[in-house]
Design a protein around this motif. Structure first.
Motif, PDB file in Angstrom:
ATOM      1  N   THR A  26       0.837  -1.192   0.000  1.00 40.58           N
ATOM      2  CA  THR A  26       0.000   0.000   0.000  1.00 40.58           C
ATOM      3  C   THR A  26       0.873   1.243   0.000  1.00 40.58           C
ATOM      4  N   LEU A  27       1.918   1.238   0.835  1.00 43.11           N
ATOM      5  CA  LEU A  27       2.746   2.428   0.975  1.00 43.11           C
ATOM      6  C   LEU A  27       3.614   2.685  -0.251  1.00 43.11           C
ATOM      7  N   GLU A  28       3.951   1.616  -1.018  1.00 45.14           N
ATOM      8  CA  GLU A  28       4.785   1.827  -2.206  1.00 45.14           C
ATOM      9  C   GLU A  28       4.135   2.815  -3.168  1.00 45.14           C
ATOM     10  N   THR A  29       2.775   2.825  -3.180  1.00 41.78           N
ATOM     11  CA  THR A  29       2.028   3.723  -4.046  1.00 41.78           C
ATOM     12  C   THR A  29       2.359   5.178  -3.729  1.00 41.78           C
ATOM     13  N   TYR A  30       2.837   5.437  -2.502  1.00 40.00           N
ATOM     14  CA  TYR A  30       3.046   6.820  -2.062  1.00 40.00           C
ATOM     15  C   TYR A  30       4.524   7.185  -2.018  1.00 40.00           C
ATOM     16  N   ASP A  31       5.306   6.566  -2.912  1.00 43.15           N
ATOM     17  CA  ASP A  31       6.754   6.772  -2.942  1.00 43.15           C
ATOM     18  C   ASP A  31       7.158   8.232  -2.978  1.00 43.15           C
ATOM     19  N   ASP A  32       6.377   9.045  -3.708  1.00 41.50           N
ATOM     20  CA  ASP A  32       6.738  10.456  -3.851  1.00 41.50           C
ATOM     21  C   ASP A  32       6.151  11.307  -2.728  1.00 41.50           C
ATOM     22  N   MET A  33       5.509  10.688  -1.773  1.00 39.26           N
ATOM     23  CA  MET A  33       4.886  11.454  -0.684  1.00 39.26           C
ATOM     24  C   MET A  33       5.553  11.143   0.641  1.00 39.26           C
ATOM     25  N   ILE A  34       5.367  12.066   1.597  1.00 39.61           N
ATOM     26  CA  ILE A  34       5.873  11.809   2.951  1.00 39.61           C
ATOM     27  C   ILE A  34       4.752  11.090   3.694  1.00 39.61           C
ATOM     28  N   VAL A  35       5.054   9.897   4.181  1.00 40.48           N
ATOM     29  CA  VAL A  35       4.011   9.107   4.842  1.00 40.48           C
ATOM     30  C   VAL A  35       4.106   9.311   6.354  1.00 40.48           C
ATOM     31  N   VAL A  36       2.981   9.767   6.936  1.00 35.09           N
ATOM     32  CA  VAL A  36       2.937  10.058   8.370  1.00 35.09           C
ATOM     33  C   VAL A  36       1.878   9.186   9.028  1.00 35.09           C
ATOM     34  N   GLY A  37       2.267   8.466  10.065  1.00 35.13           N
ATOM     35  CA  GLY A  37       1.299   7.714  10.869  1.00 35.13           C
ATOM     36  C   GLY A  37       0.970   8.547  12.100  1.00 35.13           C
ATOM     37  N   ILE A  69      -4.312   7.907   9.931  1.00 36.29           N
ATOM     38  CA  ILE A  69      -4.728   8.240  11.298  1.00 36.29           C
ATOM     39  C   ILE A  69      -5.264   6.995  11.994  1.00 36.29           C
ATOM     40  N   ASP A  70      -4.811   6.784  13.219  1.00 40.74           N
ATOM     41  CA  ASP A  70      -5.383   5.707  14.023  1.00 40.74           C
ATOM     42  C   ASP A  70      -6.040   6.327  15.267  1.00 40.74           C
ATOM     43  N   ASP A  71      -7.331   6.047  15.447  1.00 50.13           N
ATOM     44  CA  ASP A  71      -8.089   6.564  16.593  1.00 50.13           C
ATOM     45  C   ASP A  71      -8.019   5.536  17.722  1.00 50.13           C
ATOM     46  N   ALA A  72      -7.373   5.921  18.836  1.00 48.22           N
ATOM     47  CA  ALA A  72      -7.121   4.940  19.918  1.00 48.22           C
ATOM     48  C   ALA A  72      -8.262   4.831  20.920  1.00 48.22           C
ATOM     49  N   GLN A  73      -9.314   5.594  20.720  1.00 48.94           N
ATOM     50  CA  GLN A  73     -10.467   5.554  21.640  1.00 48.94           C
ATOM     51  C   GLN A  73     -10.024   5.682  23.103  1.00 48.94           C
ATOM     52  N   GLN A  74      -9.109   6.605  23.338  1.00 48.92           N
ATOM     53  CA  GLN A  74      -8.598   6.938  24.680  1.00 48.92           C
ATOM     54  C   GLN A  74      -7.915   5.751  25.376  1.00 48.92           C
ATOM     55  N   LYS A  75      -7.380   4.804  24.605  1.00 48.87           N
ATOM     56  CA  LYS A  75      -6.740   3.636  25.234  1.00 48.87           C
ATOM     57  C   LYS A  75      -5.276   3.569  24.831  1.00 48.87           C
ATOM     58  N   GLN A  76      -4.397   3.596  25.832  1.00 45.66           N
ATOM     59  CA  GLN A  76      -2.969   3.592  25.526  1.00 45.66           C
ATOM     60  C   GLN A  76      -2.540   2.328  24.784  1.00 45.66           C
ATOM     61  N   GLU A  77      -3.112   1.173  25.177  1.00 44.16           N
ATOM     62  CA  GLU A  77      -2.678  -0.069  24.515  1.00 44.16           C
ATOM     63  C   GLU A  77      -2.975  -0.033  23.016  1.00 44.16           C
ATOM     64  N   ARG A  78      -4.046   0.665  22.640  1.00 38.72           N
ATOM     65  CA  ARG A  78      -4.356   0.784  21.209  1.00 38.72           C
ATOM     66  C   ARG A  78      -3.305   1.657  20.520  1.00 38.72           C
ATOM     67  N   GLN A  79      -2.825   2.687  21.243  1.00 38.69           N
ATOM     68  CA  GLN A  79      -1.800   3.556  20.644  1.00 38.69           C
ATOM     69  C   GLN A  79      -0.502   2.779  20.434  1.00 38.69           C
ATOM     70  N   ILE A  80      -0.185   1.916  21.414  1.00 37.48           N
ATOM     71  CA  ILE A  80       1.053   1.128  21.294  1.00 37.48           C
ATOM     72  C   ILE A  80       0.959   0.203  20.077  1.00 37.48           C
ATOM     73  N   ALA A  82      -0.900   0.729  17.443  1.00 35.32           N
ATOM     74  CA  ALA A  82      -0.872   1.572  16.231  1.00 35.32           C
ATOM     75  C   ALA A  82       0.568   1.943  15.880  1.00 35.32           C
ATOM     76  N   ILE A  83       1.363   2.298  16.890  1.00 37.45           N
ATOM     77  CA  ILE A  83       2.760   2.683  16.623  1.00 37.45           C
ATOM     78  C   ILE A  83       3.520   1.496  16.026  1.00 37.45           C
ATOM     79  N   ARG A  84       3.278   0.316  16.578  1.00 35.94           N
ATOM     80  CA  ARG A  84       3.961  -0.887  16.034  1.00 35.94           C
ATOM     81  C   ARG A  84       3.529  -1.114  14.576  1.00 35.94           C
ATOM     82  N   ASN A  85       2.252  -0.903  14.286  1.00 34.04           N
ATOM     83  CA  ASN A  85       1.787  -1.064  12.901  1.00 34.04           C
ATOM     84  C   ASN A  85       2.457  -0.048  11.982  1.00 34.04           C
ATOM     85  N   PHE A  86       2.570   1.189  12.460  1.00 34.12           N
ATOM     86  CA  PHE A  86       3.217   2.229  11.635  1.00 34.12           C
ATOM     87  C   PHE A  86       4.667   1.842  11.329  1.00 34.12           C
TER      88      PHE A  86
END
Ligand code: AHR
Length: 323
Positions: A26-37, A69-80, A82-86
């Protein structure tokens, strides 16, 4: 019949798997863009939604960004997670709006090992090694609390005050700083009494629920110190439903100064509102541009913020604001 159904299901799953792109593809499509998680806290308040919009507008495709964008629904474990996925997806930058201050060392060490710069926005984090993040931009929450207490002291002096305290998400910088401000005020003003304190998680529904419960229990109070506007909206609804007039029967102090709240300041329902500025999108964009050009942004940047009460708010001020 069962066997035919099972075969059909297996076939459907195989076809879907074959069609779904892997994250890397998916990300290869955005080679010319800056990808931000962007790991966002949630959608708990008007402030938060304005913050998400600001990020979307600044880090847009027209500006050369692919924003995930990843919405963590106010849960830290979801943010962790999401960061690993990014990291796994191979993004160029991670932007983190953290739920709480503590608990980031391990996952940010993983980002550092993968050489993904991490920009922290809004609330602060507490880590052993500050090289785990590139820089931070956000609010001075303790100063916000001090401003609110200063207004109370100026208006009520040493008169006895019974204060209800609606706290934000426990352990977040926004809660910690604003609570420290009030605690310092309580220590300095012996005539002020804290009659109730609990977390309303920064949401309108919880703010209303807490104040309704207080009114049902017959707890008497003069001031509601609400750590954000949405909890104040809920508190105001609860007061009105009980036949009380916010601003007259009960003084409301709030934080964020979003548009709807400033209308309430104008109407005299909220007595004092301390600004918390959510427009971090262009600031993050400027940081990334600096990093891309080989520059070094300041490690910590506090944004400028104002305060509003009925004496200072005008329609002109309100119309010139972006949230
Ligand atoms: O961290 C900023 C706080 O988070 C805002 O005051 C609140 O509205 C939001 O949910």
């Amino acid at each position: 019949m069962k066997r035919i159904l099972l075969m059909a299901c297996i076939l459907a799953v195989l076809m879907l798997t074959a069609c779904a792109p892997t994250p890397a593809a998916t990300l290869e499509t955005y080679d010319d863009m800056i990808v931000v998680g962007f790991s966002q806290v949630g959608a708990e308040s008007d402030w938060r939604n304005a913050n998400t919009r600001s990020m979307q507008e600044a880090l847009s495709e027209q500006n050369g960004y692919r924003l995930i964008i990843d919405d963590a629904q106010q849960k830290q474990e979801r943010q962790i997670t999401a960061i690993r996925n990014f990291i796994h997806q191979g993004v160029d930058y991670i932007v983190l709006a953290p739920t709480t201050e503590k608990g980031w060392d391990t996952v940010l060490a993983e980002a550092k090992a993968a050489k993904v710069p991490v920009i922290i926005v809004d609330r602060m984090i507490e880590v052993e090694d500050d090289s785990l993040f590139t820089c931070w931009i956000g609010s001075d929450f303790r100063k916000e609390g001090d401003e609110a207490v200063g207004w109370l002291a100026q208006h009520f002096g040493e008169k006895p005050l019974r204060i209800v305290h609606l706290q934000g998400n426990l352990g977040s910088s926004a809660q910690l700083g604003r609570t420290q401000g009030l605690d310092a005020g309580l220590a300095q003003h012996p005539a002020w009494e804290l009659v109730y304190r609990d977390t309303g998680d920064f949401t309108q529904a919880k703010g209303q629920e807490l104040v309704e419960a207080l009114l049902t229990q017959g707890i008497q109070f003069d001031v509601i110190y609400s750590e954000n506007d949405n909890m104040a909206y809920g508190a105001i609804d609860a007061l009105k439903n009980a036949g009380l007039q916010p601003g007259e029967d009960v003084t409301i102090i709030s934080f964020d100064a979003s548009h709807r709240a400033l209308e309430m300041v104008m109407a005299g329902e909220i007595s004092f509102d301390v600004e918390c500025n959510p427009l971090h999108g262009p600031r993050v964009q400027a940081i990334i541009e600096k990093l891309e050009a080989g520059g070094k942004p300041p490690k910590l940047t506090y944004v400028e913020e104002s305060t509003f009460d009925a004496a200072t708010i005008t329609r002109e001020i309100m119309d010139g604001r972006g949230y």
